[in-house]
Write an enzyme that holds these catalytic residues in place. Structure first.
Site, PDB file in Angstrom:
ATOM      1  CB  ILE A 134      -1.012  -0.022   1.168  1.00 15.74           C
ATOM      2  CG1 ILE A 134      -2.091   1.024   0.979  1.00 15.74           C
ATOM      3  CG2 ILE A 134      -0.315   0.139   2.508  1.00 15.74           C
ATOM      4  CD1 ILE A 134      -3.354   0.760   1.768  1.00 15.74           C
ATOM      5  CE  LYS A 145       1.894  11.158  15.719  1.00 16.79           C
ATOM      6  NZ  LYS A 145       1.035  10.116  15.126  1.00 16.79           N
ATOM      7  CD  GLN A 163      12.197  12.753  32.179  1.00 20.83           C
ATOM      8  OE1 GLN A 163      12.784  13.170  31.196  1.00 20.83           O
ATOM      9  NE2 GLN A 163      12.766  11.942  33.055  1.00 20.83           N
TER      10      GLN A 163
HETATM   11  C1  LIG Z   1      -4.422   6.433   3.231  1.00 20.66           C
HETATM   12  C2  LIG Z   1      -3.779   5.628   4.313  1.00 20.66           C
HETATM   13  C3  LIG Z   1      -2.925   6.231   5.219  1.00 20.66           C
HETATM   14  C4  LIG Z   1      -2.357   5.475   6.244  1.00 20.66           C
HETATM   15  N1  LIG Z   1      -1.571   6.104   7.192  1.00 20.66           N
HETATM   16  C5  LIG Z   1      -1.147   5.390   8.245  1.00 20.66           C
HETATM   17  C6  LIG Z   1      -0.385   6.000   9.291  1.00 20.66           C
HETATM   18  O1  LIG Z   1      -0.040   7.178   9.231  1.00 20.66           O
HETATM   19  N2  LIG Z   1      -0.011   5.243  10.346  1.00 20.66           N
HETATM   20  C7  LIG Z   1      -0.335   3.928  10.433  1.00 20.66           C
HETATM   21  O2  LIG Z   1      -0.016   3.295  11.448  1.00 20.66           O
HETATM   22  N3  LIG Z   1      -1.006   3.322   9.449  1.00 20.66           N
HETATM   23  C8  LIG Z   1      -1.421   4.004   8.374  1.00 20.66           C
HETATM   24  N4  LIG Z   1      -2.088   3.373   7.380  1.00 20.66           N
HETATM   25  C9  LIG Z   1      -2.252   1.918   7.411  1.00 20.66           C
HETATM   26  C10 LIG Z   1      -0.981   1.213   6.953  1.00 20.66           C
HETATM   27  O3  LIG Z   1      -0.537   1.710   5.734  1.00 20.66           O
HETATM   28  C11 LIG Z   1      -1.171  -0.291   6.842  1.00 20.66           C
HETATM   29  O4  LIG Z   1      -1.949  -0.753   7.897  1.00 20.66           O
HETATM   30  C12 LIG Z   1       0.153  -0.982   6.852  1.00 20.66           C
HETATM   31  O5  LIG Z   1       0.974  -0.487   5.831  1.00 20.66           O
HETATM   32  C13 LIG Z   1       0.007  -2.478   6.703  1.00 20.66           C
HETATM   33  O6  LIG Z   1      -0.393  -2.839   5.413  1.00 20.66           O
HETATM   34  P1  LIG Z   1      -0.393  -4.369   5.084  1.00 20.66           P
HETATM   35  O7  LIG Z   1       0.992  -4.887   5.206  1.00 20.66           O
HETATM   36  O8  LIG Z   1      -1.459  -5.011   5.866  1.00 20.66           O
HETATM   37  O9  LIG Z   1      -0.851  -4.420   3.551  1.00 20.66           O
HETATM   38  P2  LIG Z   1      -0.090  -4.051   2.187  1.00 20.66           P
HETATM   39  O10 LIG Z   1       0.950  -3.015   2.367  1.00 20.66           O
HETATM   40  O11 LIG Z   1      -1.178  -3.775   1.204  1.00 20.66           O
HETATM   41  O12 LIG Z   1       0.660  -5.386   1.765  1.00 20.66           O
HETATM   42  C14 LIG Z   1      -0.026  -6.478   1.208  1.00 20.66           C
HETATM   43  C15 LIG Z   1       0.983  -7.515   0.744  1.00 20.66           C
HETATM   44  O13 LIG Z   1       0.293  -8.699   0.410  1.00 20.66           O
HETATM   45  C16 LIG Z   1       0.771  -9.215  -0.824  1.00 20.66           C
HETATM   46  N5  LIG Z   1      -0.303 -10.000  -1.416  1.00 20.66           N
HETATM   47  C17 LIG Z   1      -1.586  -9.644  -1.664  1.00 20.66           C
HETATM   48  N6  LIG Z   1      -2.249 -10.658  -2.239  1.00 20.66           N
HETATM   49  C18 LIG Z   1      -1.369 -11.681  -2.379  1.00 20.66           C
HETATM   50  C19 LIG Z   1      -1.436 -12.989  -2.904  1.00 20.66           C
HETATM   51  N7  LIG Z   1      -2.559 -13.479  -3.444  1.00 20.66           N
HETATM   52  N8  LIG Z   1      -0.312 -13.762  -2.892  1.00 20.66           N
HETATM   53  C20 LIG Z   1       0.829 -13.307  -2.347  1.00 20.66           C
HETATM   54  N9  LIG Z   1       0.952 -12.069  -1.828  1.00 20.66           N
HETATM   55  C21 LIG Z   1      -0.132 -11.263  -1.847  1.00 20.66           C
HETATM   56  C22 LIG Z   1       1.156  -7.992  -1.627  1.00 20.66           C
HETATM   57  O14 LIG Z   1       2.105  -8.322  -2.630  1.00 20.66           O
HETATM   58  C23 LIG Z   1       1.771  -7.121  -0.506  1.00 20.66           C
HETATM   59  O15 LIG Z   1       3.118  -7.479  -0.334  1.00 20.66           O
HETATM   60  C24 LIG Z   1      -2.635   4.107   6.327  1.00 20.66           C
HETATM   61  C25 LIG Z   1      -3.452   3.487   5.387  1.00 20.66           C
HETATM   62  C26 LIG Z   1      -4.038   4.242   4.403  1.00 20.66           C
HETATM   63  C27 LIG Z   1      -4.936   3.561   3.413  1.00 20.66           C
END
Ligand SMILES: Cc1cc2nc3c(=O)[nH]c(=O)nc-3n(C[C@H](O)[C@H](O)[C@H](O)COP(=O)(O)OP(=O)(O)OC[C@H]3O[C@@H](n4cnc5c(N)ncnc54)[C@H](O)[C@@H]3O)c2cc1C
Length: 557
Positions: free
Chosen positions: A77, A111, A179
């Protein structure tokens, strides 16, 4: 009192430490848990959730073999950069990631909290500092004598002054990091790349490939025996962790977990992600600015500010969002990109031998930087449970109840940010104020309106409210967000005379002027030495508040 910008008497520093109410904190070393779990754990997904999970398993389950499968065709993402203070103990103690290595590879900035340009009509802002439970400045005086919460703590005053808690006294630097809690702003690309390197170095097996299907193992609840990738590749496993993001490739598509949507409380579903120049000013906080159809985040990184306009596509198109953001903040450094998301969770994050972590488990729109925090909490709970029993299916109920309650708490906490934000008049905000479902927050709001701030009320009321409080941000968090937005003017009067409160405020402000900026900190030679005592003195991670809640401060902040 200070006599020149480079001269602070030792008396002042002693006084500062006393004001900040030092707490004794204990180091929790990253050490192998007593996990009896053995066999093969397969993590699906190579985003933040996937690598934090793989690192947790390889570090805490010494008998387990760990593989991580990532689809070359499905990008991560690529957002998720603002954190809360629990990230420091998690990275440096729980995962034993070397401080110097993280600073070298990821270059995090600090932060101290969130600056909300939010609540009352502009121009207005309020700070939500991480030291909000300490009251070192005095929230009652701040409200009564200045009309805002912003002088309630030293951390908040540092935020207003763009400084961090390292005090310069002549040639000597004094750290107040123990602190004033800090979290990190992490560049997502650098962070994930660093986690991957560390995971591989610790023995995680990386498998590029897309999960196309699974082979099931027959049992009452249903378990997965193996995942099937392209070209007939099959990977057998004992435990599967679904970190595939919003797709929920295993937990939803295979195991049948159902979506629980938060659409009636949280209306946003899209973000335009962009970068802005910061001209050398690295602000030590995340800023959340109200916009016509939602809000923007500003997360200061070393080289520039990483930003995003979070909005609802029912109220604005991508082009309209880009136009509004450009008019408001100036030209972007590079082309913006759009990210879609949904707020909600699944009903059962652990089914059979499949556990979901990260966006596959749940997500609430990013206003309070909660996603990485939920990943860290879920992983610790998972390890605690895996460490105790061999029979996976017997443990899933507790995990499911706890994580679902936490997500629901976040939903209600965020809902009160939307319900009461009067900064901007627009179709989106009229709808948010009118229609946001805050059902899970109503009990606490009723008491808050009559007994604000909640944190200073009698122990019996605090304990009672704690039981109602679904947010796990603690009563200080509830007070700050509601008072910051001006939800009530009926607040307990200050117990101090104005002159007394102002004298303390002036002394703290003088100290603020002696503190370093984030840019100066990044240039100090002994940066890691300064972080190290902080890392070894961070709070112990405690079990989830929704299971056991008793104090008015937040365990995770
Ligand atoms: C707009 C936005 C802003 C955000 N800001 C923050 C923030 O400031 N602070 C915070 O804590 N969180 C934030 N988040 C949330 C954060 O980005 C995610 O929770 C975090 O990055 C975890 O993502 P993930 O690893 O679950 O998914 P992803 O990063 O989407 O990774 C998914 C993985 O799964 C793999 N995959 C998918 N399907 C398959 C398949 N069939 N076979 C093999 N591999 C597969 C992909 O290749 C990828 O590697 C934000 C989210 C959004 C949408």
């Amino acid at each position: 009192m200070a006599t020149s910008p480079n001269d602070i008497s030792d008396v002042d520093l002693g006084w500062l430490w006393a004001q900040l109410a030092v707490e004794r904190r204990f180091r929790r070393r990253a050490q192998p848990a007593d996990s009896r779990l053995q066999g093969h754990a397969v993590v699906v997904g190579g985003g933040t959730a996937g690598y934090l999970t793989a690192l947790t398993l390889i570090t805490h389950c010494p008998r387990l073999r760990v593989s991580l499968v990532e689809s070359p065709g499905i990008p991560i993402i690529g957002v998720g950069e603002a954190t809360v203070p629990g990230i420091l103990p998690f990275l440096h103690n729980w995962l034993a990631i070397d401080v110097a290595e993280l600073y070298r590879e990821v270059q995090p900035t600090w932060k101290l909290g969130i600056r909300f340009e939010w609540g009352k009509p502009a121009p207005y802002y309020f700070n939500a500092p991480f030291d909000w439970a300490r009251d070192s400045g005095g929230i009652l005086g701040s409200l009564q004598f200045t009309g805002s919460v912003n002088d309630m703590t030293f951390g908040s005053m540092l935020m207003s002054g763009d400084r961090v808690p390292i005090v310069r006294n002549g040639a000597t630097l004094h750290s107040a990091l123990q602190q004033v809690p800090i979290a990190y702003h992490l560049d997502n690309a650098r962070f994930v790349a660093a986690l991957k390197n560390i995971a591989l170095a610790r023995g995680v097996t990386y498998v590029p490939g897309t999960v196309l299907d699974v082979r099931r193992r027959g049992s009452a609840v249903g378990e997965i025996a193996a995942i099937l990738l392209e070209h007939g590749v099959e990977i057998a496993g004992d435990l599967f962790v679904d970190c595939s993001g919003f797709r929920g490739r295993l937990i939803t598509q295979v195991m049948g977990a159902q979506a629980v949507t938060y659409n009636s409380s949280l209306f946003t579903n899209k973000a335009i992600v962009f970068e802005l120049p910061h001209h050398g000013l690295i602000k030590p906080y995340t800023t959340a600015t109200t916009m016509r159809s939602g809000w923007t985040w500003n997360i200061p990184q070393k080289d520039c500010d990483h930003c995003g306009y979070v909005f609802s596509d029912e109220f604005a198109s991508d082009d309209e969002a880009v136009k509004e953001a450009t008019e408001r903040f100036g030209a972007f450094l590079k082309d913006p990109r759009a990210v879609s998301f949904r707020s909600g969770r699944i009903d059962r994050p652990w089914i059979g031998n499949v556990v979901a972590i990260g966006n596959a488990q749940g997500f609430v729109e990013p206003l309070e930087s909660t996603a990485l925090m939920m990943i860290t909490i879920s992983l610790q709970l998972l390890i605690e449970l895996l460490g105790r029993e061999d029979e996976l299916s017997e443990l899933s109920d507790l995990y499911n109840r706890a994580t679902c309650q936490l997500w629901d708490g976040l939903r209600w906490f965020l809902s009160i940010h939307y319900k009461y934000n009067k900064q901007v008049d627009s179709e989106f905000w009229e709808s948010a104020r009118r229609d946001t479902d805050i059902a899970g927050a109503e009990d606490i709001l009723r008491i808050f309106r009559q007994r604000s701030p909640l944190r200073f009320r009698s122990r019996s009321l605090r304990v009672a409210v704690d039981r109602l409080e679904p947010f796990f941000y603690g009563l200080a968090g509830v007070d700050t967000i509601l008072l910051g937005q001006g939800v009530t003017d009926d607040v307990m009067p200050s117990t101090e005379h104005e002159a007394q409160w102002r004298e303390r405020k002036e002394r703290l402000m003088t100290l603020v002027t002696h503190c370093l900026t984030m840019t100066e900190v990044l240039q100090t030679d002994d940066l890691f030495d300064r972080i190290q005592p902080l890392v070894s003195a961070v709070p112990r991670m405690r079990p989830a508040r929704s299971i056991s809640a008793s104090d008015s401060s937040s365990p995770w902040w």
